[in-house]
Enzyme design. Structure first.
Site, PDB file in Angstrom:
ATOM      1  N   GLU A  39      56.823 102.734  55.683  1.00  0.00           N
ATOM      2  CA  GLU A  39      57.303 101.878  56.771  1.00  0.00           C
ATOM      3  C   GLU A  39      57.859 102.716  57.919  1.00  0.00           C
ATOM      4  O   GLU A  39      58.183 103.898  57.752  1.00  0.00           O
ATOM      5  CB  GLU A  39      58.405 100.927  56.266  1.00  0.00           C
ATOM      6  CG  GLU A  39      57.949 100.081  55.083  1.00  0.00           C
ATOM      7  CD  GLU A  39      58.805  98.847  54.861  1.00  0.00           C
ATOM      8  OE1 GLU A  39      59.553  98.460  55.787  1.00  0.00           O
ATOM      9  OE2 GLU A  39      58.712  98.280  53.759  1.00  0.00           O
ATOM     10  N   ASP A  68      64.338  94.119  56.544  1.00  0.00           N
ATOM     11  CA  ASP A  68      62.970  94.587  56.348  1.00  0.00           C
ATOM     12  C   ASP A  68      62.010  93.454  56.692  1.00  0.00           C
ATOM     13  O   ASP A  68      62.168  92.333  56.207  1.00  0.00           O
ATOM     14  CB  ASP A  68      62.799  95.022  54.885  1.00  0.00           C
ATOM     15  CG  ASP A  68      61.485  95.748  54.663  1.00  0.00           C
ATOM     16  OD1 ASP A  68      60.948  96.333  55.624  1.00  0.00           O
ATOM     17  OD2 ASP A  68      60.997  95.732  53.516  1.00  0.00           O
ATOM     18  N   ARG A 119      57.755  96.544  41.276  1.00  0.00           N
ATOM     19  CA  ARG A 119      56.893  95.356  41.392  1.00  0.00           C
ATOM     20  C   ARG A 119      57.086  94.374  40.244  1.00  0.00           C
ATOM     21  O   ARG A 119      56.885  93.166  40.436  1.00  0.00           O
ATOM     22  CB  ARG A 119      55.428  95.781  41.462  1.00  0.00           C
ATOM     23  CG  ARG A 119      55.086  96.663  42.643  1.00  0.00           C
ATOM     24  CD  ARG A 119      55.450  96.031  43.958  1.00  0.00           C
ATOM     25  NE  ARG A 119      55.008  96.861  45.086  1.00  0.00           N
ATOM     26  CZ  ARG A 119      55.306  96.598  46.347  1.00  0.00           C
ATOM     27  NH1 ARG A 119      56.054  95.538  46.647  1.00  0.00           N
ATOM     28  NH2 ARG A 119      54.889  97.385  47.304  1.00  0.00           N
ATOM     29  N   GLU A 159      56.704 102.047  49.629  1.00  0.00           N
ATOM     30  CA  GLU A 159      56.156 101.312  50.768  1.00  0.00           C
ATOM     31  C   GLU A 159      56.349 102.165  52.007  1.00  0.00           C
ATOM     32  O   GLU A 159      57.484 102.511  52.351  1.00  0.00           O
ATOM     33  CB  GLU A 159      56.849  99.954  50.947  1.00  0.00           C
ATOM     34  CG  GLU A 159      56.449  98.952  49.869  1.00  0.00           C
ATOM     35  CD  GLU A 159      56.951  97.543  50.107  1.00  0.00           C
ATOM     36  OE1 GLU A 159      56.334  96.602  49.595  1.00  0.00           O
ATOM     37  OE2 GLU A 159      57.966  97.393  50.806  1.00  0.00           O
ATOM     38  N   GLN A 170      60.348  92.594  41.092  1.00  0.00           N
ATOM     39  CA  GLN A 170      60.114  91.777  42.295  1.00  0.00           C
ATOM     40  C   GLN A 170      59.323  90.515  41.993  1.00  0.00           C
ATOM     41  O   GLN A 170      59.697  89.414  42.428  1.00  0.00           O
ATOM     42  CB  GLN A 170      59.360  92.630  43.339  1.00  0.00           C
ATOM     43  CG  GLN A 170      59.016  91.872  44.614  1.00  0.00           C
ATOM     44  CD  GLN A 170      58.134  92.692  45.559  1.00  0.00           C
ATOM     45  OE1 GLN A 170      57.889  93.877  45.334  1.00  0.00           O
ATOM     46  NE2 GLN A 170      57.663  92.064  46.616  1.00  0.00           N
ATOM     47  N   LYS A 219      64.090  95.684  45.192  1.00  0.00           N
ATOM     48  CA  LYS A 219      64.024  96.575  46.345  1.00  0.00           C
ATOM     49  C   LYS A 219      65.372  97.167  46.739  1.00  0.00           C
ATOM     50  O   LYS A 219      65.416  98.076  47.559  1.00  0.00           O
ATOM     51  CB  LYS A 219      63.423  95.830  47.546  1.00  0.00           C
ATOM     52  CG  LYS A 219      61.929  95.609  47.401  1.00  0.00           C
ATOM     53  CD  LYS A 219      61.413  94.619  48.409  1.00  0.00           C
ATOM     54  CE  LYS A 219      59.910  94.444  48.269  1.00  0.00           C
ATOM     55  NZ  LYS A 219      59.138  95.522  48.874  1.00  0.00           N
ATOM     56  N   GLU A 222      48.769  97.797  46.624  1.00  0.00           N
ATOM     57  CA  GLU A 222      47.474  97.552  47.270  1.00  0.00           C
ATOM     58  C   GLU A 222      46.445  98.635  46.943  1.00  0.00           C
ATOM     59  O   GLU A 222      45.279  98.338  46.702  1.00  0.00           O
ATOM     60  CB  GLU A 222      47.651  97.540  48.789  1.00  0.00           C
ATOM     61  CG  GLU A 222      48.380  96.364  49.355  1.00  0.00           C
ATOM     62  CD  GLU A 222      48.681  96.622  50.821  1.00  0.00           C
ATOM     63  OE1 GLU A 222      47.839  96.307  51.664  1.00  0.00           O
ATOM     64  OE2 GLU A 222      49.763  97.181  51.130  1.00  0.00           O
ATOM     65  N   HIS A 242      48.623  94.107  54.965  1.00  0.00           N
ATOM     66  CA  HIS A 242      49.493  94.197  53.798  1.00  0.00           C
ATOM     67  C   HIS A 242      49.851  92.796  53.283  1.00  0.00           C
ATOM     68  O   HIS A 242      49.742  92.513  52.089  1.00  0.00           O
ATOM     69  CB  HIS A 242      50.768  94.967  54.147  1.00  0.00           C
ATOM     70  CG  HIS A 242      51.807  94.928  53.064  1.00  0.00           C
ATOM     71  ND1 HIS A 242      51.698  95.637  51.895  1.00  0.00           N
ATOM     72  CD2 HIS A 242      52.983  94.240  52.960  1.00  0.00           C
ATOM     73  CE1 HIS A 242      52.753  95.399  51.115  1.00  0.00           C
ATOM     74  NE2 HIS A 242      53.544  94.553  51.753  1.00  0.00           N
ATOM     75  N   ASP A 281      60.441 102.042  51.486  1.00  0.00           N
ATOM     76  CA  ASP A 281      61.091 100.909  50.813  1.00  0.00           C
ATOM     77  C   ASP A 281      60.615 100.881  49.365  1.00  0.00           C
ATOM     78  O   ASP A 281      59.708 100.135  48.991  1.00  0.00           O
ATOM     79  CB  ASP A 281      60.728  99.609  51.552  1.00  0.00           C
ATOM     80  CG  ASP A 281      61.350  98.389  50.920  1.00  0.00           C
ATOM     81  OD1 ASP A 281      62.381  98.519  50.244  1.00  0.00           O
ATOM     82  OD2 ASP A 281      60.788  97.288  51.098  1.00  0.00           O
ATOM     83  N   THR A 288      66.516 102.787  49.337  1.00  0.00           N
ATOM     84  CA  THR A 288      65.583 102.797  50.462  1.00  0.00           C
ATOM     85  C   THR A 288      65.787 104.135  51.158  1.00  0.00           C
ATOM     86  O   THR A 288      66.906 104.454  51.570  1.00  0.00           O
ATOM     87  CB  THR A 288      65.884 101.640  51.437  1.00  0.00           C
ATOM     88  OG1 THR A 288      65.873 100.408  50.705  1.00  0.00           O
ATOM     89  CG2 THR A 288      64.873 101.585  52.564  1.00  0.00           C
TER      90      THR A 288
END
Ligand SMILES: O=C(O)/C=C/C(=O)CC(=O)CC(=O)O
Ligand SMILES: [Ca+2]
Ligand SMILES: [Mg+2]
Length: 415
Positions: free
Chosen positions: A203, A121, A239, A201, A242, A255, A362, A128, A235, A259
């Site tokens: 992607e 990844d 948080r 996420e 992480q 993570k 975000e 971002h 993904d 996925t």
């Protein structure tokens, strides 16, 4: 009313003959079978059966239960098979043979269409990466000093890549630094339990077909020989896990629990009209990454993220700073080889505008600004929430090429 043939698509159907993504399906009336399918409108063509019926030289490759052998066969074969598929689906002479081999999507189960080899990844959106830098490291520069010199990435967990529709169980883990007070002889422990800051996420992922030999870097010009196709990817990211675990080695358990990828792999050739130049580079690049004289390596994909059916973001893939072409060159420059089934993802796709941010971290600025959704406010995901990514790209003659969706529902943590 006469039944309309699945071969007669409305003009400009985004899953028309200019698209033809590949998947693997089980028909509802044959639960032990796995067949390679090609999506056409809201139907799936049994590609192996079609190839056998017309006596195609590619019948053995298409008669497999997974895409890996076709992916390994290389670009000349991918081109030839795509031409055959287009002819079978559009030429009147094939109609009587092909029509009975199309099944409504509602009558099939879709599977992870290839065996994932390695999963990587990247972190290719400047917007971002800058936003995450500001949130996670408010006292430092948003971008690390290496960011504009190379595509930053990490190795993920191939074995937990799941197909769209698979429920995603809320992960448990260490949620942060110890907060309780230490008493003499007893140090405080980190809080442990189900993640309270579960995120998505948005992607775009690239699937390697042709392998490369050990100790042989793949140059920018080798991208189209090695990459079979493209799919959407979520993904999922915890948080709290992480942000506590990542120093100094990067993402790990926050993570690796799941996925999600779409069930449909769009051939690169279907996206020829979507190729676009990436944003201007701010610093000179080493020759192995310098794409200033190369074919444009960006892709104009317009993504939509929906939570429980409500659109929450529209990330533009064309805004990505690093292209997949550069990422492939970077991940092999040290001599690492490619295997059929290697999957490399772009990193979260975020554009410059707030409504273009590709994750809740975000969009809600780490929970400070909750999103208002019809079902209630959200900072991070709740059990039962469903996240769906869709995307389209400009196709030939003002058409659209739709990417297959990737969706997943959050299931409660299991003790
Ligand atoms: O520590 C950071 O700056 C953030 C790392 C990530 O979230 C890794 C990741 O998945 C990157 C991405 O999707 O763009
Ligand atoms: Ca990511
Ligand atoms: Mg993941």
């Amino acid at each position: 009313m006469p039944q309309q043939s699945p071969l007669d698509l409305p003009p400009h159907d985004p899953f028309g003959p200019h698209n033809l993504p590949y998947g693997v399906f089980t028909p509802s009336d044959a639960p032990d079978l796995r067949r390679i399918g090609v999506r056409y409108g809201d139907h799936v063509l049994d590609a192996g059966a079609a190839a056998a019926a017309v006596g195609s030289p590619h019948a053995a490759l298409l008669g497999q239960p997974t895409l890996n052998p076709l992916m390994a066969a290389g670009r000349p074969v991918w081109r030839a098979v795509r031409e055959e598929l287009r002819a079978w689906l559009t030429e009147p002479v094939h109609r009587p043979t092909i029509e009975p081999l199309l099944r409504p999507l509602t009558t099939v189960t879709l599977h992870l269409p290839f065996e994932v080899a390695d999963y990587v990844d990247f972190y290719a959106s400047e917007h971002h990466a800058s936003n995450v830098g500001r949130i996670f490291r408010p006292d430092g520069e948003p971008l690390t000093p290496n960011w504009k010199h190379m595509p930053i990435g990490y190795h993920g967990r191939a074995g937990t890549v799941v197909v769209s529709g698979t429920p995603v169980v809320r992960p448990r883990g260490q949620l942060g630094a110890p907060t309780g007070r230490s008493t003499p002889g007893h140090s405080a422990l980190p809080p442990f339990g189900p993640s309270l800051r579960l995120d998505f996420e948005a992607e775009v992922a690239f699937v390697v077909g042709t392998p490369s030999p050990f100790n042989t870097p793949v140059p920018l010009s080798g991208f189209h020989d090695h990459v079979f196709g493209v799919c959407l990817l979520n993904d999922w990211s915890a948080r709290d896990i992480q942000s506590w675990e990542y120093r100094p080695l990067g993402p790990f358990l926050g993570k690796s629990f799941a996925t999600s990828v779409a069930a449909w792999i769009t051939p690169l050739d279907a996206l020829a009209a979507a190729r676009t130049a990436p944003p201007g580079r701010d610093v000179p690049l080493l020759p192995y990454l310098d794409d200033s004289a190369a074919e444009p390596g960006g892709l104009d994909l317009r993504i939509e993220v929906a939570v429980n059916g409500h659109p929450v973001s529209h990330p533009p893939f064309a805004a990505m700073y690093w292209t997949a072409v550069q990422q492939l060159a970077h991940m092999t420059v040290n001599g690492a080889s490619l295997r059929t089934g290697d999957l490399f993802a772009s990193g979260t796709v975020s554009g410059p505008e707030p409504h273009q941010r590709g994750c809740l971290l975000e969009l809600t600025w780490s929970g400070r600004d909750p999103l208002r959704l019809p079902g209630g406010e959200r900072t991070f995901l709740e059990d039962g929430d469903e996240v769906t990514l869709t995307a389209w790209a400009p196709g030939p003659d003002n058409s659209r090429v739709a990417l297959g969706e990737v969706t997943g529902c959050v299931a409660p943590s299991t003790p």
